[in-house]
Write a protein that holds these residues in place. Structure first.
Motif, PDB file in Angstrom:
ATOM      1  N   GLN A 212       0.815  -1.212   0.000  1.00 19.49           N
ATOM      2  CA  GLN A 212       0.000   0.000   0.000  1.00 19.49           C
ATOM      3  C   GLN A 212       0.847   1.260   0.000  1.00 19.49           C
ATOM      4  OE1 GLN A 212      -3.402  -0.094  -0.412  1.00 19.49           O
ATOM      5  NE2 GLN A 212      -2.983  -2.280  -0.672  1.00 19.49           N
ATOM      6  N   GLY A 213       2.090   1.141  -0.459  1.00 21.06           N
ATOM      7  CA  GLY A 213       2.930   2.314  -0.643  1.00 21.06           C
ATOM      8  C   GLY A 213       3.594   2.870   0.591  1.00 21.06           C
ATOM      9  N   VAL A 214       3.644   2.103   1.693  1.00 20.76           N
ATOM     10  CA  VAL A 214       4.183   2.656   2.944  1.00 20.76           C
ATOM     11  C   VAL A 214       5.693   2.889   2.866  1.00 20.76           C
ATOM     12  CG1 VAL A 214       2.352   1.656   4.346  1.00 20.76           C
ATOM     13  CG2 VAL A 214       4.421   0.334   3.899  1.00 20.76           C
ATOM     14  N   GLU A 215       6.392   2.220   1.974  1.00 20.58           N
ATOM     15  CA  GLU A 215       7.841   2.375   1.889  1.00 20.58           C
ATOM     16  C   GLU A 215       8.247   3.457   0.895  1.00 20.58           C
ATOM     17  OE1 GLU A 215      10.252   1.113   3.581  1.00 20.58           O
ATOM     18  OE2 GLU A 215       9.236  -0.415   4.760  1.00 20.58           O
ATOM     19  N   LEU A 216       7.626   3.488  -0.275  1.00 16.98           N
ATOM     20  CA  LEU A 216       8.079   4.374  -1.345  1.00 16.98           C
ATOM     21  C   LEU A 216       7.240   5.630  -1.502  1.00 16.98           C
ATOM     22  CD1 LEU A 216       9.024   1.787  -4.141  1.00 16.98           C
ATOM     23  CD2 LEU A 216      10.511   2.884  -2.468  1.00 16.98           C
ATOM     24  N   PHE A 217       5.982   5.613  -1.097  1.00 16.11           N
ATOM     25  CA  PHE A 217       5.141   6.785  -1.334  1.00 16.11           C
ATOM     26  C   PHE A 217       5.555   8.006  -0.514  1.00 16.11           C
ATOM     27  CE2 PHE A 217       2.541   4.237  -3.944  1.00 16.11           C
ATOM     28  CZ  PHE A 217       1.711   5.079  -4.657  1.00 16.11           C
ATOM     29  N   PRO A 218       6.207   7.876   0.666  1.00 14.64           N
ATOM     30  CA  PRO A 218       6.738   9.087   1.303  1.00 14.64           C
ATOM     31  C   PRO A 218       7.784   9.801   0.457  1.00 14.64           C
ATOM     32  CG  PRO A 218       6.559   7.326   2.908  1.00 14.64           C
ATOM     33  CD  PRO A 218       6.273   6.719   1.574  1.00 14.64           C
ATOM     34  N   LEU A 219       8.413   9.085  -0.482  1.00 13.52           N
ATOM     35  CA  LEU A 219       9.425   9.675  -1.361  1.00 13.52           C
ATOM     36  C   LEU A 219       8.843  10.052  -2.718  1.00 13.52           C
ATOM     37  CD1 LEU A 219      12.100   6.893  -0.695  1.00 13.52           C
ATOM     38  CD2 LEU A 219      11.648   8.918   0.690  1.00 13.52           C
ATOM     39  N   ALA A 220       7.522  10.206  -2.787  1.00 11.31           N
ATOM     40  CA  ALA A 220       6.824  10.304  -4.068  1.00 11.31           C
ATOM     41  C   ALA A 220       7.206  11.535  -4.872  1.00 11.31           C
ATOM     42  CB  ALA A 220       5.314  10.298  -3.834  1.00 11.31           C
ATOM     43  N   ARG A 221       7.637  12.615  -4.246  1.00  5.11           N
ATOM     44  CA  ARG A 221       7.924  13.847  -4.992  1.00  5.11           C
ATOM     45  C   ARG A 221       9.056  13.660  -5.998  1.00  5.11           C
ATOM     46  NH1 ARG A 221       5.417  18.363  -3.010  1.00  5.11           N
ATOM     47  NH2 ARG A 221       4.452  18.169  -0.945  1.00  5.11           N
ATOM     48  N   ARG A 222       9.928  12.694  -5.753  1.00  3.68           N
ATOM     49  CA  ARG A 222      11.044  12.481  -6.681  1.00  3.68           C
ATOM     50  C   ARG A 222      10.751  11.373  -7.685  1.00  3.68           C
ATOM     51  NH1 ARG A 222      13.802  11.847 -10.088  1.00  3.68           N
ATOM     52  NH2 ARG A 222      16.043  12.146 -10.363  1.00  3.68           N
ATOM     53  N   PHE A 223       9.642  10.661  -7.544  1.00  2.77           N
ATOM     54  CA  PHE A 223       9.330   9.541  -8.427  1.00  2.77           C
ATOM     55  C   PHE A 223       8.504  10.021  -9.614  1.00  2.77           C
ATOM     56  CE2 PHE A 223      10.911   7.067  -5.041  1.00  2.77           C
ATOM     57  CZ  PHE A 223      11.138   5.792  -5.521  1.00  2.77           C
ATOM     58  N   SER A 224       8.797   9.407 -10.760  1.00  7.10           N
ATOM     59  CA  SER A 224       8.025   9.702 -11.973  1.00  7.10           C
ATOM     60  C   SER A 224       6.804   8.814 -12.101  1.00  7.10           C
ATOM     61  CB  SER A 224       8.909   9.534 -13.214  1.00  7.10           C
ATOM     62  OG  SER A 224       9.991  10.435 -13.183  1.00  7.10           O
ATOM     63  N   ALA A 225       6.788   7.680 -11.426  1.00  6.22           N
ATOM     64  CA  ALA A 225       5.645   6.771 -11.465  1.00  6.22           C
ATOM     65  C   ALA A 225       5.699   5.878 -10.242  1.00  6.22           C
ATOM     66  CB  ALA A 225       5.653   5.921 -12.739  1.00  6.22           C
ATOM     67  N   LEU A 226       4.501   5.599  -9.711  1.00  2.00           N
ATOM     68  CA  LEU A 226       4.386   4.738  -8.531  1.00  2.00           C
ATOM     69  C   LEU A 226       3.151   3.870  -8.657  1.00  2.00           C
ATOM     70  CD1 LEU A 226       5.360   7.043  -5.508  1.00  2.00           C
ATOM     71  CD2 LEU A 226       6.504   4.938  -6.196  1.00  2.00           C
ATOM     72  N   ASN A 411      13.464  14.292   2.952  1.00  2.00           N
ATOM     73  CA  ASN A 411      13.998  15.642   2.731  1.00  2.00           C
ATOM     74  C   ASN A 411      14.843  15.709   1.464  1.00  2.00           C
ATOM     75  OD1 ASN A 411      12.764  16.460   5.092  1.00  2.00           O
ATOM     76  ND2 ASN A 411      14.605  16.269   6.339  1.00  2.00           N
ATOM     77  N   ILE A 412      15.643  14.683   1.219  1.00  2.00           N
ATOM     78  CA  ILE A 412      16.464  14.667   0.009  1.00  2.00           C
ATOM     79  C   ILE A 412      15.592  14.609  -1.244  1.00  2.00           C
ATOM     80  CG2 ILE A 412      18.166  13.313  -1.282  1.00  2.00           C
ATOM     81  CD1 ILE A 412      19.405  12.527   1.391  1.00  2.00           C
ATOM     82  N   CYS A 413      14.568  13.747  -1.211  1.00  2.00           N
ATOM     83  CA  CYS A 413      13.677  13.635  -2.370  1.00  2.00           C
ATOM     84  C   CYS A 413      12.900  14.923  -2.598  1.00  2.00           C
ATOM     85  CB  CYS A 413      12.727  12.452  -2.182  1.00  2.00           C
ATOM     86  SG  CYS A 413      13.529  10.835  -2.321  1.00  2.00           S
ATOM     87  N   ASN A 414      12.485  15.589  -1.533  1.00  2.16           N
ATOM     88  CA  ASN A 414      11.782  16.863  -1.695  1.00  2.16           C
ATOM     89  C   ASN A 414      12.708  17.944  -2.249  1.00  2.16           C
ATOM     90  OD1 ASN A 414       9.503  15.645  -0.676  1.00  2.16           O
ATOM     91  ND2 ASN A 414       9.733  16.496   1.387  1.00  2.16           N
ATOM     92  N   ARG A 415      13.987  17.899  -1.851  1.00  2.00           N
ATOM     93  CA  ARG A 415      14.932  18.900  -2.321  1.00  2.00           C
ATOM     94  C   ARG A 415      15.156  18.780  -3.823  1.00  2.00           C
ATOM     95  NH1 ARG A 415      20.497  17.929   0.120  1.00  2.00           N
ATOM     96  NH2 ARG A 415      19.175  17.935   1.980  1.00  2.00           N
ATOM     97  N   TYR A 416      15.165  17.542  -4.321  1.00  2.00           N
ATOM     98  CA  TYR A 416      15.416  17.315  -5.746  1.00  2.00           C
ATOM     99  C   TYR A 416      14.139  16.921  -6.491  1.00  2.00           C
ATOM    100  CZ  TYR A 416      20.302  17.297  -4.291  1.00  2.00           C
ATOM    101  OH  TYR A 416      21.521  17.641  -3.769  1.00  2.00           O
ATOM    102  N   ALA A 417      12.999  17.377  -6.003  1.00  2.00           N
ATOM    103  CA  ALA A 417      11.739  17.032  -6.655  1.00  2.00           C
ATOM    104  C   ALA A 417      11.667  17.570  -8.081  1.00  2.00           C
ATOM    105  CB  ALA A 417      10.560  17.559  -5.829  1.00  2.00           C
ATOM    106  N   ASP A 418      12.345  18.694  -8.337  1.00  2.15           N
ATOM    107  CA  ASP A 418      12.310  19.255  -9.689  1.00  2.15           C
ATOM    108  C   ASP A 418      13.131  18.447 -10.677  1.00  2.15           C
ATOM    109  OD1 ASP A 418      14.591  19.929  -8.258  1.00  2.15           O
ATOM    110  OD2 ASP A 418      14.972  21.709  -9.492  1.00  2.15           O
ATOM    111  N   ARG A 419      13.938  17.487 -10.201  1.00  2.00           N
ATOM    112  CA  ARG A 419      14.733  16.649 -11.099  1.00  2.00           C
ATOM    113  C   ARG A 419      13.933  15.463 -11.628  1.00  2.00           C
ATOM    114  NH1 ARG A 419      20.175  17.882 -10.523  1.00  2.00           N
ATOM    115  NH2 ARG A 419      20.336  16.782 -12.530  1.00  2.00           N
ATOM    116  N   ALA A 420      12.711  15.264 -11.148  1.00  3.95           N
ATOM    117  CA  ALA A 420      11.884  14.153 -11.638  1.00  3.95           C
ATOM    118  C   ALA A 420      11.433  14.450 -13.062  1.00  3.95           C
ATOM    119  CB  ALA A 420      10.675  13.945 -10.723  1.00  3.95           C
ATOM    120  N   PRO A 421      11.895  13.691 -14.045  1.00  2.82           N
ATOM    121  CA  PRO A 421      11.560  14.001 -15.439  1.00  2.82           C
ATOM    122  C   PRO A 421      10.128  13.599 -15.777  1.00  2.82           C
ATOM    123  CG  PRO A 421      12.889  12.021 -15.356  1.00  2.82           C
ATOM    124  CD  PRO A 421      12.799  12.526 -13.947  1.00  2.82           C
ATOM    125  N   ASP A 422       9.562  14.249 -16.766  1.00  5.14           N
ATOM    126  CA  ASP A 422       8.231  13.911 -17.264  1.00  5.14           C
ATOM    127  C   ASP A 422       8.376  12.961 -18.451  1.00  5.14           C
ATOM    128  OD1 ASP A 422       6.873  15.522 -15.427  1.00  5.14           O
ATOM    129  OD2 ASP A 422       7.188  17.300 -16.663  1.00  5.14           O
TER     130      ASP A 422
END
Length: 451
Positions: A212-226, A411-422
């Motif tokens: 249910q996404g408990v491991e990876l969804f907190p890092l969702a801002r840096r992910f392109s797909a989940l 925090n690291i994923c939020n800092r580099y959230a703009d690096r997530a490509p479309d």
């Protein structure tokens, strides 16, 4: 004389306290000098006691007999270089004729006791030259990564090896990997370090987390797909397969095969393409592979077969298209069904934390090294984070990732959230980050009070 004795006692006590509380500081201040002197003074006698010497050659014996001199002694390997490091000593040896690198490898435990070091490992640098790495303290007890690491595109420092060197996850060298570990073994921390290392790079992160996404969804801002369930995971994997086919069409159109084009400029994968048209590489992280392979009905079995088939296709064909797999799980065995063994064969990089059964260790290292299997099943439960890392060449190392909390990774994923490509093919699966309601959802109903 009294003051001199007091000063000696104070220095010895301070050195002992420093060695106990801060072994790294002790090594950098006193330990490295003492160890260097100890190795140089004891070298000849230790090599002789460990059986790492060769008898004198015939011409030396003949020369001694003609000159009426004593019989020359056996000779140890010649020291080419002795270099101190922040965790130990690096000794490079030139082997004598008749010696083999396996002789040094078999004597590492005896060298550890004889030189008074914490650990000794060896590797063959080239023919006749062996590098012996000695550590002065337990570098895996409290992992401290060096300030400077050899970071390159698609190459992430994720852990520290027992010999003090940095363990890298290099996707261009080892495209796909398998990470195993029981509950509370440190597998999640290893995965967080991997995501945190990839976050600043130009790479699309794709996550499949069926818990249910408990491991990876907190890092969702840096992910392109989940994806957080097997149904969505199937759609996502099939979209990745379609994207892979489009990338291959692009590579084929840009191969530029002609007589005038040099061989080095002919494109065979995305890294041979010009920067302006190169597709972004994709790293697919599967948090729990067993959830994708289990089924309870005929419909779920059909879905499971399609999921495993898509994973196998990505593992077989994805490297040249810049698509890399990172499969994680608590259990990985042939009982998960058909296609699992085929998938395992494509996963070159293997990492095993503490596992609950020998079968999982055999699935990780059985086709690589029996010694790695034995080392994996001997990891104690209280040493969270310790893991065995190996690859298809047969080499393996004991590693430990630095502790990274979930908050630090977020925090690291939020800092580099703009690096997530479309990536257009992954747009339907792009996670939507919304603020959660402050009220907690009750897990059970409270029984009404009775008078």
């Amino acid at each position: 004389m009294t003051w001199f004795m007091v000063a000696v006692v104070v220095v010895v006590a301070a050195a002992g306290l420093l060695r106990w509380r801060r072994p790294a500081w002790y090594w950098l201040t006193l330990g490295v000098a003492l160890a260097t002197v100890r190795v140089l003074v004891r070298y000849a006698s230790v090599m002789d006691a460990c059986g790492l010497t060769v008898p004198p050659s015939r011409w030396r014996l003949t020369l001694a007999r003609v000159a009426n001199r004593p019989v020359p002694e056996s000779r140890p390997p010649r020291i080419l270089r002795l270099r101190p490091s922040r965790t130990g000593l690096v000794l490079r040896l030139k082997l004598r004729p008749g010696q083999d690198a396996f002789d040094v490898s078999a004597a590492t435990d005896r060298l550890r006791h004889s030189f008074g070091m914490y650990g000794v490992t060896s590797r063959e640098v080239r023919s006749g030259v062996v590098e012996v790495r000695m550590t002065g303290y337990d570098v895996l007890k409290q992992v401290q990564m060096p300030a400077k690491t050899d970071t390159r595109p698609m190459r992430v420092p994720v852990a520290l090896r027992e010999d003090g060197s940095v363990h890298y996850r290099d996707y261009r060298t080892v495209p796909h990997g398998l990470t195993l570990g029981a509950t509370e073994s440190g597998k999640s921390v290893y995965q967080r370090n991997l995501v945190a290392g990839l976050a600043p790079m130009d790479v699309a992160l794709v996550g499949i987390d069926c818990k249910q996404g408990v491991e990876l969804f907190p890092l969702a801002r840096r992910f392109s797909a989940l994806a957080d369930n097997p149904g969505t995971a199937l759609e996502l994997l099939e979209a990745l397969v379609s994207h892979m086919e489009e990338v291959y069409q692009l590579i084929r159109a840009e191969q530029r095969i002609s007589v005038a084009v040099p061989d080095a400029e002919i494109a065979a994968d995305i890294w041979d393409l010009p920067d302006d048209i190169r597709p972004v590489p994709v790293v697919v992280l599967v948090d729990e592979v067993a959830e994708l392979a289990l089924f309870a009905s005929k419909e779920e079995e059909k879905r499971r077969d399609r999921i495993i088939t898509a994973l196998v296709r990505l593992a077989q064909l994805g490297r040249a298209a810049g698509m890399y797999l990172e499969i994680c799980g608590q259990r990985f065995g042939s009982e998960l069904g058909k296609g699992i063994t085929m998938l395992r064969a494509q996963l070159t990089g293997r990492t095993a934390h503490r596992v609950n059964d020998e079968t999982s260790a055999n699935m990780a290292f059985g086709d690589i090294s029996p010694d790695a299997v034995l080392a994996a099943i001997q990891i104690p439960a209280e040493t969270r984070g310790i893991a065995i890392a190996g690859d298809s060449t047969g080499g393996w190392h004991r590693i430990r990732a630095p502790h990274t909390s979930l908050r630090q990774a977020v925090n690291i994923c939020n800092r580099y959230a703009d690096r997530a490509p479309d990536v257009p093919a992954l747009a339907p699966f792009r996670p939507t980050v919304t603020a959660l309601p402050s009220a907690r959802v009750p897990l059970s109903k409270t029984a009404p009070a009775t008078a």
